[in-house]
Design an enzyme around this catalytic site. Sequence first.
Site, short mmCIF file in Angstrom:
data_model
loop_
_atom_site.label_atom_id
_atom_site.label_comp_id
_atom_site.label_asym_id
_atom_site.label_seq_id
_atom_site.Cartn_x
_atom_site.Cartn_y
_atom_site.Cartn_z
N LYS A 127 0.76 -1.48 0.09
CA LYS A 127 0.12 -0.05 -0.03
C LYS A 127 0.92 0.95 0.12
O LYS A 127 0.25 2.11 -0.80
CB LYS A 127 -0.95 0.20 1.16
N LYS B 97 -4.98 -11.04 -7.74
CA LYS B 97 -6.09 -11.79 -7.09
C LYS B 97 -6.68 -10.11 -7.25
O LYS B 97 -6.61 -9.14 -7.52
CB LYS B 97 -5.98 -11.72 -5.48
N LYS C 21 -10.59 -5.16 -5.74
CA LYS C 21 -11.41 -3.78 -6.63
C LYS C 21 -10.67 -2.40 -6.65
O LYS C 21 -10.97 -1.41 -7.30
CB LYS C 21 -12.52 -2.97 -5.15
P1 AMP Z 1 -10.93 -6.20 1.42
O1 AMP Z 1 -11.68 -5.86 0.90
O2 AMP Z 1 -9.37 -6.09 0.88
O3 AMP Z 1 -10.66 -5.52 2.92
O4 AMP Z 1 -11.02 -7.93 2.18
C1 AMP Z 1 -12.12 -7.74 3.25
C2 AMP Z 1 -12.28 -9.48 3.75
O5 AMP Z 1 -12.04 -10.05 1.77
C3 AMP Z 1 -10.95 -9.83 4.03
O6 AMP Z 1 -11.07 -11.07 4.53
C4 AMP Z 1 -10.02 -10.73 2.45
O7 AMP Z 1 -8.80 -11.33 2.57
C5 AMP Z 1 -11.20 -11.00 1.51
N1 AMP Z 1 -10.46 -11.07 0.07
C6 AMP Z 1 -10.14 -9.65 -0.59
N2 AMP Z 1 -9.93 -10.20 -1.74
C7 AMP Z 1 -10.58 -11.46 -1.65
C8 AMP Z 1 -10.31 -12.76 -2.98
N3 AMP Z 1 -9.70 -11.65 -4.07
N4 AMP Z 1 -10.37 -13.29 -2.87
C9 AMP Z 1 -10.59 -13.97 -1.64
N5 AMP Z 1 -10.88 -13.35 -0.52
C10 AMP Z 1 -11.07 -11.90 -0.86
#
Ligand code: AMP
Length: 344
Positions: free
Chosen positions: A116, A212, A215
Amino acid sequence: MTSPQKKTIFSGIQPSGTLHIGNYLGAIKQWVRLAADNTGYFCIVDEHAITVPYEPKDMPERILNLAATYLAAGINPDQSIVFVQSHVAAHTELAWLLMTTTPFGELARMTQFKDKSKQLSKKNKAGLPAIASAESGATAGLFGYPVLMAADILLYQTRIVPVGEDQVQHIELARDIAQRFNNRFGEVFTIPEAKINNNTARIMSLSDPTKKMSKSDNTKSYIALTDSPDEIKIKIMSAVTETDPVFSFTKSGPAVKNLLTIYQAFSDEEPSAIEAKFNGKGYKEFKEALAQLVINQLSPLQQEYKKLRQSDDELRIMLGRGKHHAEQFANTTLRDVKEKMGLL
Ligand code: AMP
Ligand code: TRP
């Protein structure tokens, strides 16, 4: 609320934009399953979301949207505690106390911080707004982020933290922080464990299966939980694939394996049954079936979400109840911590 057989589950998502099916399959779907027979705390981690540049006027809406998403996805606020991190002051207070026991070097190793801060310094160089120095782009808040996350988890004597794979390093750190505290000041904290769903821990981008799903990427690379049926169809039909149509969880290339994983996670069918179903078929037919499945599975969630978003007041009342429950538990742990640390 906690009975001896029940385990405490804690997880959170930042209100920093649209959720996608990676968040749903990697995190929220597991929460719903675990919340059924455990004590679940599901937090909207707004104090984490402000560690990078953001627009204050959008934040209240984002918080309510995320609360509605938790409920629409199947979290029952009468059974679980749904609340906003900044409503419970114990989170930042414990984070500070734990900050004083966490070596700088351990935080400097966190890969999410490194990624980040790199992104932020790139944006700074491109002349985009950021709060911190043009040199690093990163604030002290971004650096301390994993300690706040440890505080979130440890305040509730959490046993299980269901997350996607990218958060495992942070949970390892929370375990180290808890163990170090218990050794130095006396037993206070339960040692938490990460729980990742191996199949869906890392849903990949539809346009580049080496990355991965995220967003912060282009909108074609992810399916948002709020995407319309047409958008879902267009995105899946244009997802990248390998040259030969081979539908195998072990032998397909990474792009098709990712689509098969999404199919499996939404259908809950056995991998062998899915392989047999599409054996000998072309990509078009497979993708049409996948698009229809995703549309059907997201449709009840989307309808419920729309209903919940009609009234801010009801969501606010539900969050008020969550705050009340969370605060009681959190304050008990915090008092114990302060006493053990010798604060008068
Ligand atoms: P974030 O939006 O990055 O804060 O992620 C929120 C939750 O979603 C966390 O538990 C992440 O580990 C999970 N997460 C985010 N992106 C992915 C992905 N591409 N595949 C699986 N889990 C994800
Ligand atoms: N850092 C997590 C993420 O980006 C969100 C989070 C904050 C969290 N506090 C938490 C997740 C506590 C699990 C437990 O996804």
